[in-house]
Design a protein around this motif. Structure first.
Motif, short mmCIF file in Angstrom:
data_model
loop_
_atom_site.label_atom_id
_atom_site.label_comp_id
_atom_site.label_asym_id
_atom_site.label_seq_id
_atom_site.Cartn_x
_atom_site.Cartn_y
_atom_site.Cartn_z
N GLN A 516 0.83 -1.20 0.00
CA GLN A 516 0.00 0.00 0.00
C GLN A 516 0.87 1.26 0.00
OE1 GLN A 516 -3.28 -0.09 -0.38
NE2 GLN A 516 -3.13 -2.34 -0.44
N PRO A 517 0.44 2.31 -0.78
CA PRO A 517 1.20 3.57 -0.78
C PRO A 517 1.27 4.17 0.62
CG PRO A 517 -0.40 3.52 -2.58
CD PRO A 517 -0.71 2.35 -1.70
N THR A 518 2.46 4.55 1.02
CA THR A 518 2.66 5.18 2.33
C THR A 518 3.09 6.63 2.15
OG1 THR A 518 4.98 4.48 2.39
CG2 THR A 518 3.34 2.95 3.29
N LEU A 519 3.14 7.34 3.25
CA LEU A 519 3.60 8.73 3.20
C LEU A 519 5.02 8.80 2.65
CD1 LEU A 519 3.21 11.74 3.88
CD2 LEU A 519 4.01 11.23 6.20
N GLU A 520 5.86 7.82 3.02
CA GLU A 520 7.25 7.81 2.55
C GLU A 520 7.33 7.60 1.05
OE1 GLU A 520 11.49 7.71 2.64
OE2 GLU A 520 9.95 8.51 3.98
N SER A 521 6.60 6.61 0.54
CA SER A 521 6.67 6.33 -0.90
C SER A 521 6.10 7.48 -1.72
CB SER A 521 5.91 5.04 -1.22
OG SER A 521 4.54 5.15 -0.88
N CYS A 522 5.02 8.11 -1.24
CA CYS A 522 4.45 9.26 -1.96
C CYS A 522 5.41 10.45 -1.94
CB CYS A 522 3.11 9.65 -1.33
SG CYS A 522 1.81 8.42 -1.55
N THR A 523 6.08 10.66 -0.80
CA THR A 523 7.04 11.76 -0.70
C THR A 523 8.20 11.56 -1.67
OG1 THR A 523 6.49 12.10 1.63
CG2 THR A 523 8.60 12.98 0.87
N LEU A 524 8.65 10.32 -1.80
CA LEU A 524 9.76 10.04 -2.71
C LEU A 524 9.35 10.27 -4.17
CD1 LEU A 524 11.23 6.84 -1.00
CD2 LEU A 524 12.25 9.13 -1.07
N LEU A 525 8.12 9.96 -4.52
CA LEU A 525 7.65 10.25 -5.88
C LEU A 525 7.61 11.74 -6.15
CD1 LEU A 525 4.78 7.71 -6.65
CD2 LEU A 525 6.94 7.98 -7.86
N VAL A 526 7.13 12.50 -5.18
CA VAL A 526 7.13 13.96 -5.32
C VAL A 526 8.54 14.48 -5.49
CG1 VAL A 526 6.61 16.13 -4.12
CG2 VAL A 526 4.97 14.24 -4.03
N GLU A 527 9.47 13.94 -4.70
CA GLU A 527 10.87 14.35 -4.79
C GLU A 527 11.48 13.99 -6.14
OE1 GLU A 527 15.12 13.45 -2.52
OE2 GLU A 527 13.22 12.90 -1.58
N ALA A 528 11.11 12.80 -6.66
CA ALA A 528 11.65 12.37 -7.95
C ALA A 528 11.23 13.32 -9.07
CB ALA A 528 11.18 10.94 -8.26
N TYR A 529 9.93 13.67 -9.11
CA TYR A 529 9.46 14.59 -10.16
C TYR A 529 10.00 16.00 -9.94
CZ TYR A 529 6.30 11.14 -12.17
OH TYR A 529 5.79 10.04 -12.81
N GLY A 530 10.22 16.37 -8.67
CA GLY A 530 10.80 17.68 -8.42
C GLY A 530 12.23 17.76 -8.92
N GLN A 531 13.03 16.70 -8.66
CA GLN A 531 14.41 16.67 -9.15
C GLN A 531 14.46 16.65 -10.67
OE1 GLN A 531 17.32 16.87 -7.66
NE2 GLN A 531 16.64 16.84 -5.53
N ALA A 532 13.45 16.05 -11.29
CA ALA A 532 13.41 15.99 -12.76
C ALA A 532 12.89 17.28 -13.37
CB ALA A 532 12.54 14.82 -13.20
N GLY A 533 12.47 18.25 -12.52
CA GLY A 533 11.99 19.53 -13.04
C GLY A 533 10.57 19.46 -13.61
N ASP A 534 9.73 18.60 -13.03
CA ASP A 534 8.34 18.47 -13.48
C ASP A 534 7.42 18.74 -12.29
OD1 ASP A 534 5.94 17.85 -14.62
OD2 ASP A 534 6.56 15.91 -15.44
#
Length: 714
Positions: A516-534
């Motif tokens: 199940q999606p957790t706060l940690e996994s969702c935060t890492l996805l946000v961070e990934a797209y942020g680092q990619a400039g999206d």
């Protein structure tokens, strides 16, 4: 019932059934001319084996052995059918006599090398007859007493002593055989099999698994014997209680039982007790080889005990155990070795005691013991020592043991390679970890979950999550379970690299495997797209996390603000903060750090300093990363004092800086005209092992060319 009465009853039954029965061996021996043994042994053939013969009476051990369950049928008899009890008694009696004759044949052959086989057989026939006769008179106890008394008319004192010692030896071997058979049963128990299967699944195999199986079986046997002892005590207590209730009747019965053996009379023997072991001649040399192999197997099941340490040897042992870690144990070890003449079990016993009391001294002694011939060093000993050093984070010591192992021509096995994978993965040495991992696979070994996890973490720590993902594919193909922690480690690594494709792949696998999606996994996805400039996709995942019911924390919000900062969307970042504050969110150090960095890049110094004050109001020290932002901001603004103050803080903790941090500081110093400071920081960067980018190199060269330098005021 004592041994005398048991043997008497056995011989009585045997003789009554043997009347008129002719055995093959009786017919064979009837034609042998039996020489009369001298009353004293010839000097050249002295039977004396020991100046201090054992005082323990073998009858006690034999009595215990009589009641054991032997599964091997040793006597092939042509007499009428017997009951189970009678067959067991006959089997034990014949086994004792068979072992006795086999050993005595060798001793007689050594004592009378000039005698032929028929003469030796005749002597053995007379000796066995005398032994059986003594059993009929009073059991083995009577025969043992005769060994220490004056010589009989038939045999010499030395010969009787030999008979006595052989009897002791036979009874000891029979007792060991009983324990071995009992141990075999426990080795095949369901509990030991289940533990062995579990050990095999977690990667324990070979010698180590065999040692553990014997250990578990011994524990099971000891536990069984303990409860059997309790049961015997219970029965004795019940019998005693019943005896107290019927004291008069019990006393009469006891008196009758005590008197009964006294009136037993043995029938006159009509010949010798004959026996035959499957029709085989035990004097054949091949049976000596069989006996040696059986002895070796017995040692595997019942390992030898360490020698008792007494006297001066005990003093030396205490001195070894009390050594300090900086002292050299070699002289004391040499003296201890000379006194004790240790075998492998003695060395292991000493090392176990050292490990419990002084770990550092244990490492030194264990390394010295590896070169001892009596220790019988094997590859497992090296593996255990390497693993012990690795767990203490002593990488250099572990590599020294590994080097010594290779120099001695010992090839690392599967266990050693597994230890090396864990050690090098933990130490961050990716190349050596890969080498050990490939060595495992070259041996045909299927790595287990722990080995895969260690190797994946080595790739993650090296910033190569794609190679770690390839190992996940191998785990899926092999049917090895994956944990949520290893998926999050890969997702975190992809997020730091800005690899949204890899992050998405990990997320999809976790969804398929019903994590199940957790706060940690969702935060890492946000961070990934942020680092990619999206920032749009980052916001989409941010909103999806809220719909799942997860409340954004300070770190997650900081990742979303950083995503907006990549595109300089300050208005959207401020609107997000206002929306979150309406729901009760309060920014923390992570969010303020991102905002200070953003405002610093915009050269909004006053606003950045206000937010810096907010961090101080939270009662927490400013994060390390914020010093990089402040140094860059003040340097570009030409605020020399504050810039150099932040720079001094960073130089004191240069080990925590990455290549991006160095480049940003150097560019800020160059932009502010601090050329000498920029060159000094560039030297620190190279000393840390980071190479400057081409763009930075051009900036440094151009700054020197146009002479845009400024002497800093200290």
């Amino acid at each position: 019932m004592n041994l005398k009465h048991l043997l008497s009853r056995q011989i009585t039954k045997n003789l009554s059934k043997l009347k008129g029965v002719s055995f093959n061996c009786q017919r064979n021996l009837s034609t042998i001319s039996v020489p009369v043994l001298p009353s004293t042994s010839p000097k050249s053939h002295d039977f004396t084996l020991s100046q201090n013969p054992k005082t323990a009476k073998p009858g006690l051990s034999f009595r215990r052995y009589i009641f054991s369950n032997q599964e091997t049928e040793r006597i092939a008899s042509s007499i009428s059918p017997k009951t189970d009890s009678e067959e067991e008694e006959d089997r034990d009696m014949n086994e004792f006599l068979s072992r006795f004759v086999w050993i005595m044949r060798g001793k007689m052959s050594d004592a009378y090398p000039d005698s032929d086989k028929k003469t030796i057989d005749g002597m053995l026939l007379m000796i066995v007859g005398k032994v059986v006769s003594e059993m009929e008179k009073g059991g083995l106890e009577r025969m043992i007493e005769s060994a220490s008394a004056s010589p009989s008319q038939d045999f010499s004192e030395d010969l009787w002593r030999t008979v006595w010692e052989v009897s002791n030896l036979v009874l000891e071997d029979m007792e060991k055989a009983r324990k071995k058979e009992k141990m075999k049963g426990f080795l095949q128990s369901d509990k030991v099999k289940e533990m062995s299967r579990f050990a095999g699944e977690i990667g324990i195999r070979g010698d180590m698994l065999r040692e553990l199986r014997f250990k578990w079986a011994r524990e099971e046997m000891e536990e069984s014997e303990f409860y059997e002892g309790l049961e015997r005590l219970r029965k004795e207590a019940n019998a005693q209680e019943m005896g107290e209730k019927a004291e008069g009747k019990a006393a009469a019965e006891c008196a009758e039982v005590e008197e009964k053996p006294k009136v037993i009379t043995l029938p006159k023997r009509h010949g010798k007790i004959k026996y035959k072991i499957y029709g085989l001649d035990l004097s054949d040399p091949k049976w000596a080889e069989v006996a040696e192999k059986i002895h070796e197997r017995g040692e595997m099941i019942l390992p030898e005990e360490p020698k008792p340490i007494t006297g001066k040897c005990k003093l030396i042992t205490d001195k070894i155990l009390s050594l300090e870690k900086e002292e050299d144990p070699s002289p004391l070890l040499a003296e201890w070795k000379e006194l004790l003449q240790p075998s492998r079990i003695d060395w292991i016993n000493l090392l176990d005691r050292l490990r419990e009391q002084n770990t550092q001294l244990y490492f030194k002694v264990a390394e010295l013991v590896l070169s001892e011939e009596s220790f019988q060093t094997n590859v497992r000993d090296y593996s255990k020592l390497i693993d012990a050093h690795a767990k203490e984070n002593c990488l250099e010591d572990a590599e020294r043991i590994l080097k010594k192992m290779n120099e001695n021509g010992i090839v690392p096995d599967i266990v050693t390679s597994t230890v090396l994978v864990h050690m090098y993965s933990k130490a961050g040495n990716l190349d050596r970890a890969k080498e050990a991992f490939e060595s495992l696979r070259s041996h045909g070994f299927q790595p287990d979950k722990k080995v895969y996890n260690s190797m994946i973490m080595a790739y993650v720590n090296a910033g190569q999550p794609k190679l770690g993902m390839s190992l996940v594919d191998m785990m899926i193909t092999s049917g090895i379970e994956r944990s949520e922690e290893i998926y999050l480690a890969l997702l975190r690594s992809f997020a730091q690299c800005g690899d949204v494709r890899g992050a998405g792949q990990i997320t999809n696998i976790m969804r398929i495997e019903e994590f199940q999606p957790t706060l940690e996994s969702c935060t890492l996805l946000v961070e990934a797209y942020g680092q990619a400039g999206d920032p749009d996709q980052a916001r989409s995942n941010f909103d999806y996390m809220i719909r799942l019911g997860h409340k954004p924390d300070d770190r997650c919000t900081a990742s979303m603000i950083a995503a907006y900062g990549k595109k300089n969307l300050l208005d959207k970042a401020l609107n997000l903060l206002l929306e979150l504050e309406k729901d009760g969110f309060e920014p923390g150090p992570a969010t303020y750090t991102v905002l200070v960095d953003w405002l610093g890049r915009l050269q909004l110094i006053n606003e950045a300093e206000q937010l810096l004050g907010k961090i101080s109001e939270l009662g927490e020290a400013p994060p390390f990363k914020i010093q990089v932002s402040l140094c860059d901001m003040y340097a570009r603004a030409g605020i020399e004092k504050k810039a150099l103050q932040a720079l001094g803080f960073l130089e004191a903790k240069k080990e925590q800086m990455g290549p991006d941090d160095f480049e940003r500081i150097i560019n800020g110093l160059l932009a502010g005209g601090f050329l000498q400071d920029a060159q000094r920081v560039h030297g620190l960067m190279e000393a840390q092992g980071f190479a400057a980018s081409e763009r930075l190199k051009v900036a440094l060269i151009s700054s020197q060319t146009f002479n845009r330098q400024r002497q800093p005021t200290r």
